[in-house]
Motif scaffolding. Structure first.
Motif, PDB file in Angstrom:
ATOM      1  N   ARG A  63       0.845  -1.201   0.000  1.00  0.00           N
ATOM      2  CA  ARG A  63       0.000   0.000   0.000  1.00  0.00           C
ATOM      3  C   ARG A  63       0.871   1.237   0.000  1.00  0.00           C
ATOM      4  NH1 ARG A  63      -3.751  -2.309   4.721  1.00  0.00           N
ATOM      5  NH2 ARG A  63      -1.688  -2.373   5.629  1.00  0.00           N
ATOM      6  N   PRO A  64       0.479   2.269  -0.718  1.00  0.00           N
ATOM      7  CA  PRO A  64       1.307   3.483  -0.763  1.00  0.00           C
ATOM      8  C   PRO A  64       1.310   4.216   0.580  1.00  0.00           C
ATOM      9  CG  PRO A  64      -0.731   3.794  -1.977  1.00  0.00           C
ATOM     10  CD  PRO A  64      -0.704   2.368  -1.558  1.00  0.00           C
ATOM     11  N   VAL A  65       2.498   4.622   1.014  1.00  0.00           N
ATOM     12  CA  VAL A  65       2.670   5.393   2.245  1.00  0.00           C
ATOM     13  C   VAL A  65       3.650   6.516   1.971  1.00  0.00           C
ATOM     14  CG1 VAL A  65       2.160   3.499   3.827  1.00  0.00           C
ATOM     15  CG2 VAL A  65       4.494   3.869   3.072  1.00  0.00           C
ATOM     16  N   ASN A  66       3.674   7.466   2.864  1.00  0.00           N
ATOM     17  CA  ASN A  66       4.582   8.598   2.700  1.00  0.00           C
ATOM     18  C   ASN A  66       5.189   8.929   4.057  1.00  0.00           C
ATOM     19  OD1 ASN A  66       5.983  10.714   1.652  1.00  0.00           O
ATOM     20  ND2 ASN A  66       4.247  12.118   1.611  1.00  0.00           N
ATOM     21  N   TYR A  67       6.218   8.172   4.456  1.00  0.00           N
ATOM     22  CA  TYR A  67       6.922   8.484   5.682  1.00  0.00           C
ATOM     23  C   TYR A  67       8.372   8.048   5.554  1.00  0.00           C
ATOM     24  CZ  TYR A  67       6.328   3.591   7.138  1.00  0.00           C
ATOM     25  OH  TYR A  67       6.360   2.239   7.204  1.00  0.00           O
ATOM     26  N   THR A  68       9.172   8.459   6.533  1.00  0.00           N
ATOM     27  CA  THR A  68      10.600   8.165   6.501  1.00  0.00           C
ATOM     28  C   THR A  68      10.977   7.322   7.711  1.00  0.00           C
ATOM     29  OG1 THR A  68      11.148  10.163   7.715  1.00  0.00           O
ATOM     30  CG2 THR A  68      11.096  10.328   5.317  1.00  0.00           C
ATOM     31  N   SER A  69      12.161   6.765   7.669  1.00  0.00           N
ATOM     32  CA  SER A  69      12.638   5.950   8.777  1.00  0.00           C
ATOM     33  C   SER A  69      12.935   6.798  10.003  1.00  0.00           C
ATOM     34  CB  SER A  69      13.886   5.177   8.354  1.00  0.00           C
ATOM     35  OG  SER A  69      14.892   6.079   7.982  1.00  0.00           O
ATOM     36  N   THR A  70      13.129   8.089   9.837  1.00  0.00           N
ATOM     37  CA  THR A  70      13.387   8.976  10.969  1.00  0.00           C
ATOM     38  C   THR A  70      12.194   8.988  11.916  1.00  0.00           C
ATOM     39  OG1 THR A  70      14.720  10.340   9.509  1.00  0.00           O
ATOM     40  CG2 THR A  70      14.090  11.305  11.596  1.00  0.00           C
ATOM     41  N   GLU A  71      10.986   8.896  11.378  1.00  0.00           N
ATOM     42  CA  GLU A  71       9.794   8.850  12.222  1.00  0.00           C
ATOM     43  C   GLU A  71       9.798   7.589  13.078  1.00  0.00           C
ATOM     44  OE1 GLU A  71       6.621   9.147   9.434  1.00  0.00           O
ATOM     45  OE2 GLU A  71       7.275  11.111   8.740  1.00  0.00           O
ATOM     46  N   ASN A  72      10.245   6.475  12.510  1.00  0.00           N
ATOM     47  CA  ASN A  72      10.345   5.243  13.287  1.00  0.00           C
ATOM     48  C   ASN A  72      11.392   5.372  14.382  1.00  0.00           C
ATOM     49  OD1 ASN A  72       8.364   3.830  11.974  1.00  0.00           O
ATOM     50  ND2 ASN A  72       9.777   2.820  10.569  1.00  0.00           N
ATOM     51  N   LEU A  73      12.508   6.018  14.069  1.00  0.00           N
ATOM     52  CA  LEU A  73      13.552   6.199  15.073  1.00  0.00           C
ATOM     53  C   LEU A  73      13.021   7.007  16.254  1.00  0.00           C
ATOM     54  CD1 LEU A  73      16.650   6.987  12.831  1.00  0.00           C
ATOM     55  CD2 LEU A  73      16.170   4.879  14.076  1.00  0.00           C
ATOM     56  N   ARG A  74      12.278   8.067  15.974  1.00  0.00           N
ATOM     57  CA  ARG A  74      11.722   8.884  17.057  1.00  0.00           C
ATOM     58  C   ARG A  74      10.672   8.125  17.857  1.00  0.00           C
ATOM     59  NH1 ARG A  74      13.780  13.802  16.725  1.00  0.00           N
ATOM     60  NH2 ARG A  74      14.405  14.599  14.709  1.00  0.00           N
ATOM     61  N   LYS A  75      10.009   7.179  17.209  1.00  0.00           N
ATOM     62  CA  LYS A  75       8.970   6.409  17.903  1.00  0.00           C
ATOM     63  C   LYS A  75       9.581   5.422  18.897  1.00  0.00           C
ATOM     64  CE  LYS A  75       5.927   4.377  15.239  1.00  0.00           C
ATOM     65  NZ  LYS A  75       5.146   3.381  14.480  1.00  0.00           N
ATOM     66  N   PHE A  76      10.716   4.807  18.536  1.00  0.00           N
ATOM     67  CA  PHE A  76      11.278   3.733  19.347  1.00  0.00           C
ATOM     68  C   PHE A  76      12.464   4.142  20.212  1.00  0.00           C
ATOM     69  CE2 PHE A  76       9.425   1.406  15.680  1.00  0.00           C
ATOM     70  CZ  PHE A  76       8.405   0.797  16.382  1.00  0.00           C
ATOM     71  N   TYR A  77      13.127   5.267  19.906  1.00  0.00           N
ATOM     72  CA  TYR A  77      14.308   5.674  20.651  1.00  0.00           C
ATOM     73  C   TYR A  77      14.111   7.051  21.257  1.00  0.00           C
ATOM     74  CZ  TYR A  77      16.588   1.901  18.125  1.00  0.00           C
ATOM     75  OH  TYR A  77      16.917   0.689  17.611  1.00  0.00           O
ATOM     76  N   ALA A  78      14.729   7.263  22.406  1.00  0.00           N
ATOM     77  CA  ALA A  78      14.718   8.573  23.062  1.00  0.00           C
ATOM     78  C   ALA A  78      16.105   8.815  23.625  1.00  0.00           C
ATOM     79  CB  ALA A  78      13.685   8.617  24.176  1.00  0.00           C
ATOM     80  N   LEU A  79      16.522  10.067  23.634  1.00  0.00           N
ATOM     81  CA  LEU A  79      17.799  10.398  24.249  1.00  0.00           C
ATOM     82  C   LEU A  79      17.680  10.198  25.750  1.00  0.00           C
ATOM     83  CD1 LEU A  79      18.757  13.634  22.337  1.00  0.00           C
ATOM     84  CD2 LEU A  79      19.863  11.432  22.176  1.00  0.00           C
ATOM     85  N   SER A  80      18.757   9.730  26.373  1.00  0.00           N
ATOM     86  CA  SER A  80      18.715   9.555  27.818  1.00  0.00           C
ATOM     87  C   SER A  80      18.531  10.916  28.468  1.00  0.00           C
ATOM     88  CB  SER A  80      19.986   8.873  28.319  1.00  0.00           C
ATOM     89  OG  SER A  80      21.105   9.674  28.047  1.00  0.00           O
TER      90      SER A  80
END
Length: 106
Positions: free
Chosen positions: A58-75
């Motif tokens: 299915r067509p989507v419009n997002y980048t892997s950076t959004e996934n990084l922000r979803k799963f990782y946080a700075l200490s």
């Protein structure tokens, strides 16, 4: 909401409310904490992939950076440092602007 109360009051499901396996994970514990060494992965182009379709085609419009922000946080210690660094940068910019205005007036 009343249906949830009925379910929890039912004897068959009363253990679900007390069992920690069914509790929702807190937001602070949900993301993996990373330190300042890996801060660049949120901004660097090497880590950015652009997706046009999802795994089902299915067509989507997002980048892997959004996934990084979803799963990782700075200490927390590093995020405090980054906030103080950004505050220092804004103060330095304001000082430069003030110097520039003073020179223009003379």
């Amino acid at each position: 909401i009343s249906s949830q109360e009925e379910i929890l009051s039912d004897g068959r499901f009363s253990c679900v409310a007390r069992d920690p396996r069914f509790w929702e994970m807190p937001e602070k514990e949900r993301k993996v904490k990373i330190d300042k060494r890996f801060r660049a992965m949120f901004h660097d182009k090497k880590f950015k992939l652009r997706y046009t379709v999802d795994k089902r085609g299915r067509p989507v419009n997002y980048t892997s950076t959004e996934n990084l922000r979803k799963f990782y946080a700075l200490s927390e210690s590093d995020s405090d440092l980054s906030e103080s660094e950004s505050n220092e940068l804004t103060v330095k910019k304001k000082k430069k602007k003030a110097k520039g205005k003073g020179e223009a007036d003379t």
